[in-house]
Design a protein around this motif. Structure first.
Motif, PDB file in Angstrom:
ATOM      1  N   LEU A  70      53.625  25.345   5.256  1.00 47.90           N
ATOM      2  CA  LEU A  70      53.920  27.113   4.189  1.00 47.90           C
ATOM      3  C   LEU A  70      55.575  27.680   5.114  1.00 47.90           C
ATOM      4  CD1 LEU A  70      50.866  28.928   3.701  1.00 47.90           C
ATOM      5  CD2 LEU A  70      52.329  27.058   1.410  1.00 47.90           C
ATOM      6  N   ARG A  71      55.632  27.974   4.699  1.00 46.99           N
ATOM      7  CA  ARG A  71      57.358  28.523   5.191  1.00 46.99           C
ATOM      8  C   ARG A  71      57.705  29.944   4.573  1.00 46.99           C
ATOM      9  NH1 ARG A  71      63.354  26.201   5.301  1.00 46.99           N
ATOM     10  NH2 ARG A  71      63.567  28.367   6.465  1.00 46.99           N
ATOM     11  N   TRP A  72      57.381  31.305   5.674  1.00 45.33           N
ATOM     12  CA  TRP A  72      58.142  32.695   5.161  1.00 45.33           C
ATOM     13  C   TRP A  72      59.008  32.942   5.231  1.00 45.33           C
ATOM     14  CZ3 TRP A  72      57.951  36.946   7.597  1.00 45.33           C
ATOM     15  CH2 TRP A  72      57.068  36.912   9.356  1.00 45.33           C
ATOM     16  N   TRP A  73      60.566  33.670   5.552  1.00 42.24           N
ATOM     17  CA  TRP A  73      60.803  35.142   6.170  1.00 42.24           C
ATOM     18  C   TRP A  73      61.557  36.038   5.145  1.00 42.24           C
ATOM     19  CZ3 TRP A  73      62.408  29.950   3.214  1.00 42.24           C
ATOM     20  CH2 TRP A  73      63.311  30.106   2.560  1.00 42.24           C
ATOM     21  N   ASN A  74      61.859  36.912   6.013  1.00 37.30           N
ATOM     22  CA  ASN A  74      62.588  38.296   5.251  1.00 37.30           C
ATOM     23  C   ASN A  74      63.814  38.310   4.792  1.00 37.30           C
ATOM     24  OD1 ASN A  74      62.437  41.177   4.877  1.00 37.30           O
ATOM     25  ND2 ASN A  74      60.141  40.979   4.666  1.00 37.30           N
ATOM     26  N   THR A 108      42.627  30.967  14.135  1.00 37.72           N
ATOM     27  CA  THR A 108      43.101  30.936  14.992  1.00 37.72           C
ATOM     28  C   THR A 108      44.817  32.164  14.857  1.00 37.72           C
ATOM     29  OG1 THR A 108      44.832  29.228  15.071  1.00 37.72           O
ATOM     30  CG2 THR A 108      43.163  28.795  16.298  1.00 37.72           C
ATOM     31  N   LEU A 109      44.974  32.168  13.514  1.00 39.84           N
ATOM     32  CA  LEU A 109      45.647  33.281  13.234  1.00 39.84           C
ATOM     33  C   LEU A 109      45.085  35.039  13.692  1.00 39.84           C
ATOM     34  CD1 LEU A 109      48.864  33.170  12.314  1.00 39.84           C
ATOM     35  CD2 LEU A 109      47.956  32.929  10.364  1.00 39.84           C
ATOM     36  N   TYR A 110      44.032  34.679  13.145  1.00 38.89           N
ATOM     37  CA  TYR A 110      43.070  35.828  12.623  1.00 38.89           C
ATOM     38  C   TYR A 110      42.224  35.712  13.836  1.00 38.89           C
ATOM     39  CZ  TYR A 110      43.909  35.697   7.829  1.00 38.89           C
ATOM     40  OH  TYR A 110      44.598  36.045   6.010  1.00 38.89           O
ATOM     41  N   LEU A 141      53.316  41.596  16.031  1.00 41.85           N
ATOM     42  CA  LEU A 141      53.601  39.904  15.841  1.00 41.85           C
ATOM     43  C   LEU A 141      52.841  39.317  15.004  1.00 41.85           C
ATOM     44  CD1 LEU A 141      55.083  39.157  18.949  1.00 41.85           C
ATOM     45  CD2 LEU A 141      56.465  39.829  16.435  1.00 41.85           C
ATOM     46  N   SER A 142      51.561  39.546  15.849  1.00 43.74           N
ATOM     47  CA  SER A 142      50.271  38.579  15.045  1.00 43.74           C
ATOM     48  C   SER A 142      50.180  39.227  13.306  1.00 43.74           C
ATOM     49  CB  SER A 142      48.842  38.681  15.545  1.00 43.74           C
ATOM     50  OG  SER A 142      49.090  37.931  16.917  1.00 43.74           O
ATOM     51  N   ILE A 143      50.083  39.853  13.286  1.00 42.44           N
ATOM     52  CA  ILE A 143      50.115  41.107  12.247  1.00 42.44           C
ATOM     53  C   ILE A 143      51.319  40.675  10.943  1.00 42.44           C
ATOM     54  CG2 ILE A 143      49.997  42.747  10.096  1.00 42.44           C
ATOM     55  CD1 ILE A 143      47.877  43.691  12.887  1.00 42.44           C
ATOM     56  N   ALA A 144      52.235  40.123  11.320  1.00 40.62           N
ATOM     57  CA  ALA A 144      53.162  39.766  10.782  1.00 40.62           C
ATOM     58  C   ALA A 144      53.030  38.336  10.345  1.00 40.62           C
ATOM     59  CB  ALA A 144      54.798  39.911  11.656  1.00 40.62           C
ATOM     60  N   PHE A 149      51.904  35.015   5.887  1.00 42.40           N
ATOM     61  CA  PHE A 149      51.424  32.757   5.641  1.00 42.40           C
ATOM     62  C   PHE A 149      50.523  33.749   4.451  1.00 42.40           C
ATOM     63  CE2 PHE A 149      53.168  30.949   9.209  1.00 42.40           C
ATOM     64  CZ  PHE A 149      53.940  30.118   8.963  1.00 42.40           C
ATOM     65  N   THR A 150      50.028  34.394   4.574  1.00 40.60           N
ATOM     66  CA  THR A 150      48.349  35.325   3.148  1.00 40.60           C
ATOM     67  C   THR A 150      49.750  35.455   1.958  1.00 40.60           C
ATOM     68  OG1 THR A 150      47.460  36.043   4.802  1.00 40.60           O
ATOM     69  CG2 THR A 150      46.775  36.977   2.825  1.00 40.60           C
ATOM     70  N   LYS A 151      50.931  36.348   2.218  1.00 40.28           N
ATOM     71  CA  LYS A 151      51.809  36.114   0.397  1.00 40.28           C
ATOM     72  C   LYS A 151      52.804  34.547   0.130  1.00 40.28           C
ATOM     73  CE  LYS A 151      53.464  41.158   1.170  1.00 40.28           C
ATOM     74  NZ  LYS A 151      54.320  41.571   1.151  1.00 40.28           N
ATOM     75  N   CYS A 152      52.852  34.139   1.535  1.00 42.79           N
ATOM     76  CA  CYS A 152      52.882  32.839   1.535  1.00 42.79           C
ATOM     77  C   CYS A 152      51.983  32.005   0.176  1.00 42.79           C
ATOM     78  CB  CYS A 152      54.112  31.934   2.168  1.00 42.79           C
ATOM     79  SG  CYS A 152      54.265  30.608   2.343  1.00 42.79           S
ATOM     80  N   ASN A 153      50.740  32.097   1.147  1.00 40.37           N
ATOM     81  CA  ASN A 153      49.680  31.450   0.131  1.00 40.37           C
ATOM     82  C   ASN A 153      49.368  31.619  -0.884  1.00 40.37           C
ATOM     83  OD1 ASN A 153      47.627  29.172   0.973  1.00 40.37           O
ATOM     84  ND2 ASN A 153      46.536  30.433   1.324  1.00 40.37           N
ATOM     85  N   LYS A 154      50.061  32.741  -1.264  1.00 45.04           N
ATOM     86  CA  LYS A 154      49.241  33.359  -2.698  1.00 45.04           C
ATOM     87  C   LYS A 154      50.168  33.161  -3.530  1.00 45.04           C
ATOM     88  CE  LYS A 154      46.460  37.746  -1.170  1.00 45.04           C
ATOM     89  NZ  LYS A 154      46.105  38.708  -1.225  1.00 45.04           N
ATOM     90  N   ASP A 155      51.442  32.637  -2.817  1.00 49.11           N
ATOM     91  CA  ASP A 155      52.977  32.394  -3.724  1.00 49.11           C
ATOM     92  C   ASP A 155      52.239  30.880  -4.221  1.00 49.11           C
ATOM     93  OD1 ASP A 155      54.937  33.009  -5.324  1.00 49.11           O
ATOM     94  OD2 ASP A 155      55.584  31.682  -3.505  1.00 49.11           O
ATOM     95  N   ALA A 156      52.342  30.578  -3.453  1.00 46.51           N
ATOM     96  CA  ALA A 156      51.846  28.707  -3.500  1.00 46.51           C
ATOM     97  C   ALA A 156      50.638  28.300  -4.426  1.00 46.51           C
ATOM     98  CB  ALA A 156      51.261  28.081  -1.729  1.00 46.51           C
ATOM     99  N   LYS A 157      49.668  28.702  -3.909  1.00 48.90           N
ATOM    100  CA  LYS A 157      48.487  29.085  -5.768  1.00 48.90           C
ATOM    101  C   LYS A 157      49.296  29.074  -6.554  1.00 48.90           C
ATOM    102  CE  LYS A 157      44.298  29.124  -1.958  1.00 48.90           C
ATOM    103  NZ  LYS A 157      43.099  30.438  -1.917  1.00 48.90           N
TER     104      LYS A 157
END
Length: 183
Positions: A70-74, A108-110, A141-144, A149-157
């Motif tokens: 996965l990869r995301w950016w804004n 580790t992210l969470y 930074l952790s929450i970003a 990645f959570t939004k990206c994972n939902k979009d991927a699914k």
């Protein structure tokens, strides 16, 4: 125990996993140890935030791609609106991702964010607003990364589900066409 079974339980990308954990652990360890034994706030702030920023960059640009595909950016569009962009591997490639790598990535992210929250609570209890600032920067930074990645994972699914539905509809249509002799 079968030798092939043992090999398949290993991490597929151990170096990436190592660096995925390294900067998280380094930022947390540096903050904890130096806030206990060294009272130089400036050094603690600069080095902890630097390590957290390195972690943010490694997770967002390297380990996210390699460990979970996965990869995301804004981006800011022409009208000044914030637009999230997501990339993911195709469904077949995502299905082949190593489960251990993926597990390590998400946990580790969470856990890192949870650790910063606990450290923030300790800073509040000790009434140390300056250290709360360090924790706030690292936590943001952790929450970003979690949000991205959570939004990206939902979009991927969602994309995988749409692809599967289209493939199924195409297969049904071609079967019906061949059954009735329609070209």
């Amino acid at each position: 125990m079968d030798q092939r079974q043992v090999v398949s339980e290993n991490y597929a990308n151990p170096i990436t996993c190592f660096f995925h954990v390294l900067f998280k652990a380094a930022a947390l360890a540096f903050y904890i140890l130096f806030s206990l034994f060294v009272k130089s706030f400036v050094i603690i702030f600069v080095i902890t935030v630097l390590l957290a920023a390195l972690d943010f960059w490694v997770v967002k640009n390297v380990s996210g791609r390699i460990l979970v595909g996965l990869r995301w950016w804004n981006e800011i569009d022409d009208e000044g609106n914030s637009v999230w962009k997501f990339e993911c591997l195709d469904g077949e490639s995502l299905a082949r991702m190593n489960k251990k790598d993926s597990w390590l990535f998400w946990w580790t992210l969470y856990l890192t964010a949870a650790s910063w929250i606990v450290l923030g609570i300790f800073s509040l209890i000790r009434l140390e607003a300056d250290y709360l600032l360090v924790v706030g920067v690292c936590l943001s930074l952790s929450i970003a990364n979690i949000v991205g990645f959570t939004k990206c994972n939902k979009d991927a699914k969602k994309n995988i589900q749409a692809f599967a539905q289209n493939a199924l509809a195409s297969r049904v249509t071609s079967s019906l066409q061949s059954a009735f002799g329609v070209i």
